[in-house]
Scaffold this active site. Structure first.
Site: not given
Ligand code: PEP
Length: 269
Positions: A25, A27, A115, A117, A187, A193, A233
């Site tokens: 992803n 973003k 998601h 976000e 998640e 992040g 992460s």
């Molecule tokens: C995400 O945006 O779905 C995500 C898991 O980000 P990150 O891997 O940067 O934590």
């Protein structure tokens, strides 16, 4: 120049019978020129056998979809095209939005829905997520439905309640056939992040709660087919621990997917 088409087929996980899916992803990062370079670099870093363990989907910003689609097609790359979002209506007066049929026309196969976000910054409610899941299936694509609890909810012992309400609302209206095709990304919001992933034990617990919700709704014939990703992460050093968990069938990778070296090492892990 395109690599020779690899005869090695994608193989299911022998333990679960499910096909693994690793998704990047991006973003709101990488313009279409940077996107082409990134995908080309990833392609050259991967070896033929790397494609046989997991399907690899790439979810760039909307403006990159067409150039990446052409690149994948012309060089016969074994990447699957994904999107990060869509509107739930097929067309109409929704300035600035992109519909599911528009994505399907670009050979998009997976669409990330809900998601954290988008839930946090664009006020996407469980009802909107549900409508998007329906829209994605209506266009013959597959939703990657993101769910997860906040840090506070975890502290308050509300993880299971939160997962139940998010998953139930997003999928309970589906037929068993469509339900079994869902991909759900667990998640935990506190791990996204942050550079600090969830403990594998917590990731397994979250994934097993999600699978049990499908079991409660449709029984084992559906819950045993649903694919569950872990996201938050993920990096080359921790990817294998997550991929080895019994209820985890793949990864949703944010930051590390922007770096072809890191993403290739995650896929190879
Ligand atoms: C995400 O945006 O779905 C995500 C898991 O980000 P990150 O891997 O940067 O934590």
């Amino acid at each position: 120049m395109a690599k020779d088409k690899v005869s090695m087929e994608l193989r299911p996980n022998p333990k679960s019978g499910r096909y693994r899916l690793i998704s990047g992803n991006w973003k709101m990062n990488l313009n279409h020129l940077e996107a082409i370079q990134t995908v080309q670099k990833l392609f050259f870093l991967l070896k033929p056998q790397d494609y046989s363990y997991s399907e690899i989907s790439i979810h760039p910003p909307f403006t990159d979809l067409r150039p990446i689609q052409l690149l994948i097609d012309s060089d016969k790359m074994r990447f699957t095209l994904g999107a990060q979002n869509c509107h739930f209506e097929p067309s109409g007066a929704f300035t600035g939005e992109i519909s599911a049929p528009m994505l399907a026309k670009l050979n998009v196969s997976y669409v990330i829905v809900g998601h954290s976000e988008r839930r946090a910054y664009f006020a996407e409610s469980d009802e909107v997520v549900r409508a998007k899941v329906e829209a994605v299936f209506r266009s013959q694509m597959t939703p990657i439905i993101c769910v997860g609890e906040s840090y506070q909810e975890r502290q308050d012992g509300l993880t299971s309640d939160r997962l139940h309400s998010q998953v139930d609302s997003a999928v309970s209206f589906l037929s068993p056939e469509l339900a079994s095709r869902c991909v759900v990304a667990y998640e935990p919001i506190w791990a996204i992040g942050k550079g600090a992933a969830a403990d594998p034990k917590d990731a397994q617990e979250g994934a097993s709660i999600i699978r049990s919700i499908f079991e409660e709704l449709w029984g084992n014939s559906v819950s045993s087919k649903v694919r569950i990703q872990y996201g938050g992460s993920v990096n080359p050093s921790n990817a294998k621990e997550f991929m080895d968990l019994p209820d985890i069938d793949g990864l949703l990778v944010g930051g590390a997917a922007l770096d072809p070296d890191a993403f290739a090492r995650i896929i190879q892990a």
